[in-house]
Write an enzyme that holds these catalytic residues in place. Sequence first.
Site, PDB file in Angstrom:
ATOM      1  N   GLY A  80      -7.466   7.886   3.192  1.00 56.17           N
ATOM      2  CA  GLY A  80      -8.537   7.551   4.128  1.00 56.17           C
ATOM      3  C   GLY A  80      -8.112   6.430   5.068  1.00 56.17           C
ATOM      4  O   GLY A  80      -7.344   5.537   4.699  1.00 56.17           O
ATOM      5  N   GLN A 182     -14.187  24.959   9.934  1.00 54.62           N
ATOM      6  CA  GLN A 182     -13.892  26.357  10.242  1.00 54.62           C
ATOM      7  C   GLN A 182     -13.496  27.109   8.976  1.00 54.62           C
ATOM      8  O   GLN A 182     -13.220  26.496   7.944  1.00 54.62           O
ATOM      9  CB  GLN A 182     -12.748  26.444  11.258  1.00 54.62           C
ATOM     10  CG  GLN A 182     -11.477  25.816  10.733  1.00 54.62           C
ATOM     11  CD  GLN A 182     -10.342  25.836  11.736  1.00 54.62           C
ATOM     12  OE1 GLN A 182     -10.564  26.016  12.914  1.00 54.62           O
ATOM     13  NE2 GLN A 182      -9.131  25.658  11.255  1.00 54.62           N
ATOM     14  N   HIS A 288     -14.317   4.432  -8.135  1.00 57.44           N
ATOM     15  CA  HIS A 288     -13.325   4.927  -7.153  1.00 57.44           C
ATOM     16  C   HIS A 288     -11.924   4.972  -7.773  1.00 57.44           C
ATOM     17  O   HIS A 288     -11.036   4.225  -7.370  1.00 57.44           O
ATOM     18  CB  HIS A 288     -13.328   4.052  -5.890  1.00 57.44           C
ATOM     19  CG  HIS A 288     -12.676   4.721  -4.713  1.00 57.44           C
ATOM     20  ND1 HIS A 288     -13.033   4.450  -3.407  1.00 57.44           N
ATOM     21  CD2 HIS A 288     -11.702   5.664  -4.626  1.00 57.44           C
ATOM     22  CE1 HIS A 288     -12.292   5.179  -2.579  1.00 57.44           C
ATOM     23  NE2 HIS A 288     -11.472   5.931  -3.307  1.00 57.44           N
TER      24      HIS A 288
HETATM   25  C1  DGY Z   1      -7.495   7.341  -0.589  1.00 58.88           C
HETATM   26  O1  DGY Z   1      -6.260   7.382  -0.692  1.00 58.88           O
HETATM   27  O2  DGY Z   1      -8.077   7.345   0.485  1.00 58.88           O
HETATM   28  C2  DGY Z   1      -8.259   7.295  -1.864  1.00 58.88           C
HETATM   29  O3  DGY Z   1      -9.623   7.283  -1.679  1.00 58.88           O
HETATM   30  C3  DGY Z   1      -7.803   6.133  -2.716  1.00 58.88           C
HETATM   31  O4  DGY Z   1      -7.895   6.572  -4.003  1.00 58.88           O
END
Ligand code: DGY
Length: 327
Positions: A80, A182, A288
Amino acid sequence: MSQRYKVYVTRRIPDPGTQSLTSSCDVTFWDSDDAIPREELLKNVKGMDAILCMLTDKIDDEVLEHAGSQLQVVSTMSVGYEHIDLQSCIERGVAVTNTPNVSSDSVAELTVALVLLTARRLLEGAYAVKNGEWGKWKPMWLCGVEMKKRTLGIMGLGRIGYGVAKRMKPFGVDRIIYHDVQKLSFASDFGGEFVDFEDLVKESDILCICCNLNPQTKHLFNKDAFQKMKKSAILINSGRGGVVNHDDLFEALKSNQIAAAGLDVTEPEPLPVDHPLLTLNNCVILPHMGSNTWESRNLMAEIAAENIKTILNKGHPQGEVVKRLAA
Ligand code: DGY
């Protein structure tokens, strides 16, 4: 690399990343396992050619300004990159790289684990044992649901969504439906059917959110979506917390609008201990930890480091989110 570039690393990272960088660059670390305070970040990036950051570090225009015009690359040790102001990086000619691929298996495994943990009420069982609530065998105690003949829904059929579908298929799920921007040809590998968002929420028995956070997905799972879901539905989120409106989720779970939720990501992170979701038995929350395997984390650190060296050497890194404008 003949020139020894200056690199700032905002956390202690696994050895493969440290070794890769220190062999050819002058590296300064925020020497802690905890996130760097903002003021320290602003102070310490001054004069750096590269920043290796985490998803908890907000890299905005102020950070780039403090770093200075010699900054060439921001490399995040994550898939991310919503914590990085891409527009500012583009305007300042700074490259942005991430670490795709290497954590897809670990996150997909965690997602499947979370499906089973939630559907089979395993955490409630483990707590019951610890709390001395395990009495004689009872026919209707802590009953959950099986995967067989269910419809599995996947929101976001990227590498992680694909990995979840492939792993869930052998459990005997009846249908696998997915929604993405898509229709995707590789969904035929597991007989996946493309559906619109409305059908995804209406038809899924188990719905796994595996997409990233962007303006289109922000709070996509809200009151309106929960009202359309089956009362027996289980929602799993291993994408990003911001895709789900947590106030609406709390209401949906409390009023049994949906059956249960398993979250590995929340909004905010960390979730405050007095958050209403933590009072519910039908909500499992993990901190997380999708990519928390040594295999993934070692590779993430190494690739984040290698990406920096590649950019500084004018090469093509593995996860190039923003290309560096030619100096
Ligand atoms: C990422 O790599 O974006 C994950 O969410 C981290 O675990």
